[in-house]
Design a protein around this motif. Structure first.
Motif, PDB file in Angstrom:
ATOM      1  N   LEU A 107       0.829  -1.208   0.000  1.00  0.00           N
ATOM      2  CA  LEU A 107       0.000   0.000   0.000  1.00  0.00           C
ATOM      3  C   LEU A 107       0.862   1.256   0.000  1.00  0.00           C
ATOM      4  CD1 LEU A 107      -2.769  -1.043   2.565  1.00  0.00           C
ATOM      5  CD2 LEU A 107      -3.093  -0.629   0.121  1.00  0.00           C
ATOM      6  N   LYS A 108       1.965   1.215   0.711  1.00  0.00           N
ATOM      7  CA  LYS A 108       2.853   2.373   0.787  1.00  0.00           C
ATOM      8  C   LYS A 108       3.575   2.614  -0.533  1.00  0.00           C
ATOM      9  CE  LYS A 108       6.856   4.126   3.365  1.00  0.00           C
ATOM     10  NZ  LYS A 108       7.837   3.818   4.447  1.00  0.00           N
ATOM     11  N   ASN A 109       3.821   1.567  -1.303  1.00  0.00           N
ATOM     12  CA  ASN A 109       4.650   1.686  -2.499  1.00  0.00           C
ATOM     13  C   ASN A 109       3.859   1.545  -3.799  1.00  0.00           C
ATOM     14  OD1 ASN A 109       7.709   1.655  -1.568  1.00  0.00           O
ATOM     15  ND2 ASN A 109       6.582   0.266  -0.216  1.00  0.00           N
ATOM     16  N   SER A 110       2.585   1.852  -3.771  1.00  0.00           N
ATOM     17  CA  SER A 110       1.784   1.761  -4.991  1.00  0.00           C
ATOM     18  C   SER A 110       0.856   2.971  -5.075  1.00  0.00           C
ATOM     19  CB  SER A 110       0.958   0.476  -5.001  1.00  0.00           C
ATOM     20  OG  SER A 110       0.086   0.453  -3.893  1.00  0.00           O
ATOM     21  N   PRO A 111       0.484   3.365  -6.286  1.00  0.00           N
ATOM     22  CA  PRO A 111      -0.457   4.482  -6.443  1.00  0.00           C
ATOM     23  C   PRO A 111      -1.859   4.083  -6.039  1.00  0.00           C
ATOM     24  CG  PRO A 111       0.024   3.496  -8.562  1.00  0.00           C
ATOM     25  CD  PRO A 111       0.944   2.830  -7.565  1.00  0.00           C
ATOM     26  N   ASN A 112      -2.735   5.068  -5.985  1.00  0.00           N
ATOM     27  CA  ASN A 112      -4.131   4.791  -5.652  1.00  0.00           C
ATOM     28  C   ASN A 112      -4.771   3.900  -6.707  1.00  0.00           C
ATOM     29  OD1 ASN A 112      -3.900   6.370  -3.386  1.00  0.00           O
ATOM     30  ND2 ASN A 112      -4.761   8.202  -4.358  1.00  0.00           N
ATOM     31  N   GLN A 148      -9.678   1.960  -1.930  1.00  0.00           N
ATOM     32  CA  GLN A 148      -9.215   2.331  -3.263  1.00  0.00           C
ATOM     33  C   GLN A 148      -8.487   1.189  -3.959  1.00  0.00           C
ATOM     34  OE1 GLN A 148      -6.880   5.834  -2.199  1.00  0.00           O
ATOM     35  NE2 GLN A 148      -8.494   7.160  -2.991  1.00  0.00           N
ATOM     36  N   HIS A 149      -8.022   0.211  -3.204  1.00  0.00           N
ATOM     37  CA  HIS A 149      -7.234  -0.872  -3.785  1.00  0.00           C
ATOM     38  C   HIS A 149      -8.038  -2.159  -3.829  1.00  0.00           C
ATOM     39  CE1 HIS A 149      -4.340   2.108  -2.295  1.00  0.00           C
ATOM     40  NE2 HIS A 149      -3.548   1.687  -3.248  1.00  0.00           N
ATOM     41  N   VAL A 153      -2.306 -13.635 -17.905  1.00  0.00           N
ATOM     42  CA  VAL A 153      -3.258 -13.258 -16.857  1.00  0.00           C
ATOM     43  C   VAL A 153      -2.729 -12.048 -16.083  1.00  0.00           C
ATOM     44  CG1 VAL A 153      -4.289 -13.984 -14.667  1.00  0.00           C
ATOM     45  CG2 VAL A 153      -4.286 -15.537 -16.625  1.00  0.00           C
ATOM     46  N   ILE A 154      -1.451 -12.062 -15.736  1.00  0.00           N
ATOM     47  CA  ILE A 154      -0.882 -10.926 -14.999  1.00  0.00           C
ATOM     48  C   ILE A 154      -0.954  -9.659 -15.840  1.00  0.00           C
ATOM     49  CG2 ILE A 154       1.238 -10.003 -13.972  1.00  0.00           C
ATOM     50  CD1 ILE A 154       2.013 -12.871 -13.243  1.00  0.00           C
ATOM     51  N   TYR A 155      -0.641  -9.769 -17.131  1.00  0.00           N
ATOM     52  CA  TYR A 155      -0.686  -8.585 -17.995  1.00  0.00           C
ATOM     53  C   TYR A 155      -2.117  -8.089 -18.171  1.00  0.00           C
ATOM     54  CZ  TYR A 155       0.229  -5.491 -21.945  1.00  0.00           C
ATOM     55  OH  TYR A 155       0.315  -4.384 -22.766  1.00  0.00           O
ATOM     56  N   ARG A 156      -3.062  -9.021 -18.254  1.00  0.00           N
ATOM     57  CA  ARG A 156      -4.466  -8.631 -18.483  1.00  0.00           C
ATOM     58  C   ARG A 156      -5.012  -7.798 -17.329  1.00  0.00           C
ATOM     59  NH1 ARG A 156      -9.510 -12.945 -18.774  1.00  0.00           N
ATOM     60  NH2 ARG A 156     -11.211 -11.390 -18.829  1.00  0.00           N
ATOM     61  N   TYR A 157      -4.729  -8.225 -16.081  1.00  0.00           N
ATOM     62  CA  TYR A 157      -5.300  -7.522 -14.924  1.00  0.00           C
ATOM     63  C   TYR A 157      -4.346  -6.497 -14.336  1.00  0.00           C
ATOM     64  CZ  TYR A 157      -9.112 -10.870 -15.095  1.00  0.00           C
ATOM     65  OH  TYR A 157     -10.194 -11.615 -15.503  1.00  0.00           O
ATOM     66  N   ASP A 158      -3.077  -6.533 -14.714  1.00  0.00           N
ATOM     67  CA  ASP A 158      -2.106  -5.489 -14.413  1.00  0.00           C
ATOM     68  C   ASP A 158      -1.990  -5.164 -12.913  1.00  0.00           C
ATOM     69  OD1 ASP A 158      -0.174  -3.598 -15.366  1.00  0.00           O
ATOM     70  OD2 ASP A 158      -1.602  -2.010 -14.918  1.00  0.00           O
ATOM     71  N   PRO A 159      -1.676  -6.154 -12.067  1.00  0.00           N
ATOM     72  CA  PRO A 159      -1.446  -5.824 -10.654  1.00  0.00           C
ATOM     73  C   PRO A 159      -0.141  -5.054 -10.494  1.00  0.00           C
ATOM     74  CG  PRO A 159      -0.839  -8.104 -11.076  1.00  0.00           C
ATOM     75  CD  PRO A 159      -1.465  -7.594 -12.353  1.00  0.00           C
ATOM     76  N   ALA A 160      -0.116  -4.117  -9.555  1.00  0.00           N
ATOM     77  CA  ALA A 160       1.111  -3.366  -9.280  1.00  0.00           C
ATOM     78  C   ALA A 160       2.160  -4.273  -8.654  1.00  0.00           C
ATOM     79  CB  ALA A 160       0.814  -2.187  -8.364  1.00  0.00           C
TER      80      ALA A 160
END
Length: 581
Positions: free
Chosen positions: A429-434, A460-461, A494-501
């Protein structure tokens, strides 16, 4: 509450001697016993209150010694119970009157760690109410369970004070609170203690209704039984218990009363809407749990090994010392007056055994409902051993010995706990955008989901689960494993499709090794140009035979400028796919 006193002097207590001479120690002990059995008025009420509250304070003090900061990891279900309480708190805040089903599905897709329909909702709703006032802390859930433990203790005390005497109920209440299973579950956010509390309430008022036929008791029976059924499906054990009590007390004629059927219909109407919904949505899952089990060990309905299982587990529930005393106490039932006195406890024990022995899913916690009965049998065993002129000395001595042994066992028993998931959630949470997504793969995904939600009150996440997007199973991977991503390319797609930070994984896998999950970890290690290991969190402690691994946090470097806003995956327990933005 004075109505809980027995209507006739207890067979274990004798009146104090009269006369001007100084009473002996034995006479003082007998007088003390008589005070708790027969006193009325202000003195009686005070004695009643103290005889119930003091044992609870003793048990509560011991809980205070052993309790420690923890994360919701117990039995793998605890994080679901906590997170479902958070869901109700958020729902009460958002008030989605228009379409609650859509709201629930969207919430589940954002925080996929709920127990909706898998368990009835009453405890989670009460937990959610508390969380709207006190916040979404795990501690709030533990306080809710502690409150139900107090309720269970009160009704156990009232039932035994009615059938025995208050001094006996006070001692037995300490034993009850220190039974290993009760002591452990009273500080874990699980449904067994709340269900036990409602069940003891129902049994107490049922027993009193059979005696006095007061309508107030009838109303409380219906409400308590419905509340138990809306807390856990295990409450079905109350039906054979009520039937046995009616037969033993020769009160079947009460079933001809209109008021009784009004109470029955009222309880059914309270329970029916949820049970009908659960039967439609997850009825096949619950049926399978009862007939074939969804756990890793093969089992079957009415399998031969079932008949001895819960009897063998009794020492794990109450300890060997109480088991021995209970065996002695059961021998006392050869006398008709003692058999009549202990009818409620025999009904509780027999109904519990008859309900849970046939089903395929064998678990020591399922028969927690008969623990009060065996505690009473153990106290009967003390009364049997302390006979004759030594009774005033032996009963307190044996009771104190049992308390000492059980206290030692409670203080030295393993305390399941794990930590590390909160730290991982704080870091991402600290190292990712909203409005970022985090893909988590591991056994305790619910822990991570809970901490993400608890540390992000603005919501928000979102959390994605590897065991929903890459593979799936119902309870354990060894049953009904479905592979959705069969190759390395599938996993990366799958990772690219949903794009997790970030992608967070337990490593090594703490329980069963899943081939697809193992492939995910290999993909993360072998493609540092796409996934960079940025942080490692050691998981410390041990719970349910897991521990000693790490949470690896990989930053997703190959970002998708147009990720799929609609999350969609199959929910095997529902036999359908859910999806929403």
């Amino acid at each position: 509450m004075s109505s809980t006193a027995v209507s006739s002097p207890s067979p274990t207590c004798e009146p104090a001697a009269e006369g001007g001479s100084q009473p002996s120690l034995a006479e003082r002990l007998q007088s003390w016993c008589g005070l708790f059995s027969t006193a009325d008025g202000v003195r009686g009420r005070l004695a009643l209150m103290l005889s119930c509250v003091l044992p609870m304070l003793i048990v509560a003090a011991l809980h205070g010694v052993v309790v420690q900061p923890a994360e919701p990891v117990f039995y793998g279900d605890e994080n679901r119970h906590v997170m479902t309480g958070v869901f109700f708190a958020d729902m009460l805040s958002d008030m989605p009157v228009g379409n609650p089903k859509t709201y629930a599905e969207q919430y589940y897709l954002q925080y996929p760690a709920l127990g909706l329909l898998v368990w009835p909702p009453l405890f989670h709703f009460i937990e959610g109410l508390l969380m709207t006032v006190c916040g979404t802390s795990f501690l709030v859930g533990r306080i809710a369970v502690a409150g139900f433990a107090v309720l269970a203790g009160v009704y156990f005390f009232r039932l035994m004070a009615k059938t025995h005497d208050r001094l006996s109920a006070s001692v037995a209440l300490v034993w009850f609170g220190l039974c290993p299973l009760i002591f452990m579950f009273s500080r874990q956010v699980m449904l067994e203690i709340p269900t036990l509390a409602w069940s003891l309430m129902a049994v107490f008022h049922f027993e009193r209704y059979l005696e006095s036929t007061r309508r107030r008791d009838l109303v409380l029976i219906a409400l308590a039984a419905a509340a138990a059924a809306l807390t856990r499906f295990d409450a079905i054990w109350l039906l054979p218990c009520f039937g046995l009590l009616l037969l033993a007390r020769r009160k079947l004629h009460l079933l001809r009363r209109v008021e009784v059927w009004i109470a029955i219909v009222g309880a059914v109407l309270l329970v029916l809407p949820f049970y009908a919904l659960a039967a439609r949505e997850v009825g096949a899952l619950h049926s399978r749990q009862a007939t074939h089990s969804v756990m890793s060990e093969p089992a079957g309905f009415l399998a031969a090994k079932n008949f001895a299982f819960y009897l063998r587990m009794l020492p794990h529930q109450i300890g060997w010392l109480l088991v021995g005393l209970a065996v002695v106490g059961l021998s006392r039932l050869r006398r008709w007056d003692w058999l009549q006195q202990n009818v409620p406890y025999l009904a509780i024990a027999l109904a519990t055994y008859a309900t849970f022995t046939p089903i395929a899913e064998l678990d020591v916690r399922h028969s927690i409902y008969w623990i009060p009965a065996f505690v009473v049998m153990a106290w009967n065993g003390v009364t049997e051993l302390a006979r004759g002129r030594l009774r005033p000395y032996l009963r307190p001595a044996i009771a104190a010995l049992v308390v000492g042994v059980m206290t030692s066992a409670a203080l030295t028993a393993p305390r399941p706990t794990l930590s590390g998931y909160r730290e991982a959630a704080e870091w991402v949470l600290k190292n990712s955008p909203n409005e970022s997504r985090f893909l988590f793969d591991g056994w305790l995904d619910g822990n991570f989901s809970y901490h993400v939600r608890n540390l992000d009150p603005a919501r928000q996440h979102a959390v994605l689960r590897g065991d929903k997007l890459l593979y799936g199973f119902i309870c354990v991977p060894s049953t009904d494993l479905h592979e959705y991503a069969k190759t390395d390319r599938d996993i990366m797609d799958v990772i690219y499709r949903y794009d997790p930070a970030f992608v967070v994984v337990e490593d090594p896998q703490p329980k069963q090794v899943v081939a697809t999950a193992l492939r995910l970890r290999q993909v993360l290690r072998e493609h540092p140009d796409r996934y960079r290991l940025e942080h490692t969190v050691a998981v410390t402690g041990e719970s349910d035979r897991i521990g000693g691994y790490s949470l690896l946090i990989y930053r997703n470097l190959h970002r998708n400028p147009d990720p799929d806003a609609r999350v969609k995956f199959e929910v095997l327990g529902l036999n359908r796919t859910v999806g929403a933005d």
